[in-house]
Design a protein around this motif. Structure first.
Motif, PDB file in Angstrom:
ATOM      1  N   CYS A  91      -7.081  25.046 -17.673  1.00  0.00           N
ATOM      2  CA  CYS A  91      -5.794  25.742 -17.613  1.00  0.00           C
ATOM      3  C   CYS A  91      -5.161  25.701 -18.992  1.00  0.00           C
ATOM      4  O   CYS A  91      -5.537  24.896 -19.855  1.00  0.00           O
ATOM      5  CB  CYS A  91      -4.870  25.136 -16.556  1.00  0.00           C
ATOM      6  N   GLY A 107       1.333  23.552 -19.400  1.00  0.00           N
ATOM      7  CA  GLY A 107       2.633  23.842 -18.813  1.00  0.00           C
ATOM      8  C   GLY A 107       2.549  24.094 -17.324  1.00  0.00           C
ATOM      9  O   GLY A 107       1.834  23.394 -16.583  1.00  0.00           O
ATOM     10  N   SER A 108       3.273  25.108 -16.852  1.00  0.00           N
ATOM     11  CA  SER A 108       3.293  25.401 -15.418  1.00  0.00           C
ATOM     12  C   SER A 108       1.949  25.896 -14.914  1.00  0.00           C
ATOM     13  O   SER A 108       1.673  25.847 -13.709  1.00  0.00           O
ATOM     14  CB  SER A 108       4.377  26.441 -15.109  1.00  0.00           C
ATOM     15  N   ALA A 157       4.455  23.885  -3.621  1.00  0.00           N
ATOM     16  CA  ALA A 157       5.060  24.669  -4.703  1.00  0.00           C
ATOM     17  C   ALA A 157       6.577  24.685  -4.588  1.00  0.00           C
ATOM     18  O   ALA A 157       7.288  24.558  -5.596  1.00  0.00           O
ATOM     19  CB  ALA A 157       4.513  26.096  -4.683  1.00  0.00           C
ATOM     20  N   GLN A 197      -0.670  31.890  -7.238  1.00  0.00           N
ATOM     21  CA  GLN A 197      -1.749  31.126  -7.849  1.00  0.00           C
ATOM     22  C   GLN A 197      -2.879  32.016  -8.344  1.00  0.00           C
ATOM     23  O   GLN A 197      -3.992  31.550  -8.545  1.00  0.00           O
ATOM     24  CB  GLN A 197      -2.318  30.129  -6.836  1.00  0.00           C
ATOM     25  N   ASN A 251       8.328  25.673  -7.949  1.00  0.00           N
ATOM     26  CA  ASN A 251       7.362  26.470  -8.684  1.00  0.00           C
ATOM     27  C   ASN A 251       7.011  27.711  -7.891  1.00  0.00           C
ATOM     28  O   ASN A 251       6.946  27.677  -6.655  1.00  0.00           O
ATOM     29  CB  ASN A 251       6.080  25.659  -8.940  1.00  0.00           C
ATOM     30  N   ASP A 252       6.777  28.816  -8.587  1.00  0.00           N
ATOM     31  CA  ASP A 252       6.315  30.030  -7.927  1.00  0.00           C
ATOM     32  C   ASP A 252       4.957  29.756  -7.293  1.00  0.00           C
ATOM     33  O   ASP A 252       4.040  29.276  -7.961  1.00  0.00           O
ATOM     34  CB  ASP A 252       6.188  31.148  -8.969  1.00  0.00           C
ATOM     35  N   SER A 281       2.608  18.185 -15.192  1.00  0.00           N
ATOM     36  CA  SER A 281       2.573  19.372 -14.326  1.00  0.00           C
ATOM     37  C   SER A 281       1.319  19.406 -13.460  1.00  0.00           C
ATOM     38  O   SER A 281       1.313  20.001 -12.387  1.00  0.00           O
ATOM     39  CB  SER A 281       2.651  20.648 -15.169  1.00  0.00           C
ATOM     40  N   CYS A 318       8.042  21.574  -5.830  1.00  0.00           N
ATOM     41  CA  CYS A 318       7.980  21.538  -7.301  1.00  0.00           C
ATOM     42  C   CYS A 318       8.895  22.581  -7.936  1.00  0.00           C
ATOM     43  O   CYS A 318       8.945  22.678  -9.174  1.00  0.00           O
ATOM     44  CB  CYS A 318       6.546  21.783  -7.772  1.00  0.00           C
ATOM     45  N   ARG A 338      -4.102  32.145 -17.198  1.00  0.00           N
ATOM     46  CA  ARG A 338      -3.385  30.880 -17.115  1.00  0.00           C
ATOM     47  C   ARG A 338      -4.285  29.734 -16.672  1.00  0.00           C
ATOM     48  O   ARG A 338      -4.125  28.608 -17.127  1.00  0.00           O
ATOM     49  CB  ARG A 338      -2.187  31.041 -16.179  1.00  0.00           C
ATOM     50  N   THR A 361       0.242  23.237 -12.969  1.00  0.00           N
ATOM     51  CA  THR A 361       0.668  23.175 -11.569  1.00  0.00           C
ATOM     52  C   THR A 361      -0.039  24.234 -10.749  1.00  0.00           C
ATOM     53  O   THR A 361      -0.516  23.968  -9.632  1.00  0.00           O
ATOM     54  CB  THR A 361       2.196  23.357 -11.470  1.00  0.00           C
ATOM     55  N   GLU A 362      -0.135  25.445 -11.285  1.00  0.00           N
ATOM     56  CA  GLU A 362      -0.794  26.526 -10.543  1.00  0.00           C
ATOM     57  C   GLU A 362      -2.256  26.189 -10.258  1.00  0.00           C
ATOM     58  O   GLU A 362      -2.777  26.462  -9.183  1.00  0.00           O
ATOM     59  CB  GLU A 362      -0.679  27.827 -11.335  1.00  0.00           C
TER      60      GLU A 362
END
Length: 334
Positions: A177, A180-181, A204, A213, A209-210, A41, A207, A167, A184-185
């Protein structure tokens, strides 16, 4: 050492970057039984950024202590580019580990990480990587985080250090971090710093992904924190909140259903979840609105109604405060 060459894969969709910065290099140090999801991720947004730009914006080197493949917590071995001898000051180093984060880093690994930081190299931790940074003495007076599952054990091992529940965190030359996700954030936040929000949102989207950030987002939902509190009345109230989104119940009705007074309910929410019930109920409804905007063709007006808001303007005000954009910005249509 052999000159490094960043990987630029082909792709159907591009997002040109006219004036790229020099290639930014990252090192991922894999420790035994590292979490594969968290590692991938973090890595893949860099690959996607290069693919979109069709330029070597980012490069990466995957390392182990001895240059040999490393078993992940999924029992899948990951090959690497080299051992600790390949770690140099130009790399921004991320330590990747899993549930055995307090014990897997050997003395040579800890020495290499300390040396890297001492000579100006940036360091970070992914999932439980902060445990190794703590053992190396690099987290004093720093904001940092790690996966919530491992925080109780971390506090026992390092009573003078307090991880956050967020996160991801960035404090000077240290980035961490929770895995997991969130990995990515964290990488999307770096891409935003380098090339702006619009490009980071494109990464994003690739990916799936939301693009949110905000580093202050917590790792766990209200439901998860209520379960952890072992308070059945809190859980009953939260279930009622999730079951009554389109037509919200009043705080008095929620309290009566749970068999407590409103004052008792508010005190328990604040003590156990850190927020009053009104704020948590509103955020549950805002999260529903966010999902509807992302996953349906409903108008913003219909989304407001389905999420229990009596007007678009009220929803928009709270939506922007929570997500950093208006519902219209999220949808780009009325």
């Amino acid at each position: 050492m052999t000159p490094r060459q960043a990987h630029v894969p082909a792709g159907a969709f591009t997002y040109p970057i006219d004036t790229p910065l020099p290639t930014r290099w990252f090192g991922f140090l894999l420790l035994r039984e590292f979490t594969l999801l968290a590692f991938s991720s973090a890595l893949d947004p860099l690959r996607v950024a290069n693919q979109l730009a069709q330029r070597p914006l980012y490069g990466w080197v995957v390392l182990s202590e001895d240059g040999r493949p490393v078993p992940s917590s999924s029992a899948v071995e990951m090959g690497v580019h080299g051992g600790l001898e390949a770690l140099d000051d130009a790399l921004e180093l991320f330590v990747c580990s899993g549930n055995r984060g307090t014990e897997v880093a050997s003395a040579p690994v800890l020495a290499a990480i300390r040396r890297h930081a001492r000579f100006g190299g940036q360091v970070g931790g992914i999932c439980t990587g902060a445990m190794t940074l703590a053992r190396a003495g690099l987290l004093d007076d720093k904001r940092f985080t790690l996966h919530w599952e491992n925080q109780p054990g971390f506090r026992e091992a390092f009573p003078d250090l307090t991880p956050s529940l967020t996160r991801f965190e960035a404090d000077g030359a240290v980035r961490t971090c929770s895995g997991g996700s969130a990995a990515t954030e964290m990488m999307l936040s770096i891409i935003t710093e380098d090339y702006g929000e619009a490009f980071a949102v494109a990464v994003a989207d690739m990916c799936l992904n939301d693009p949110n950030q905000r580093p202050g987002r917590e790792q766990r939902s209200s439901i998860a924190r209520a379960i952890d509190s072992r308070n059945p009345k809190l859980l009953r109230v939260l279930r009622a909140m999730y079951a009554n989104i389109e037509e919200p119940l009043s705080l008095e009705e929620l309290a009566e259903d749970a068999g407590v007074s409103r004052r008792q309910m508010e005190r328990q929410f604040t003590q156990s979840l850190g927020e009053p019930p009104a704020a948590i109920y509103r955020n549950i409804r805002l999260d529903r609105a966010h999902s509807l905007l992302a996953e349906t063709d409903m108008t913003v007006m219909d989304v407001a109604t389905a999420s229990g808001f009596n007007s678009v303007s009220v929803m928009s005000r709270h939506f922007k405060r929570r997500f950093g954009m208006t519902p219209f910005g999220k949808r780009n249509r009325p």
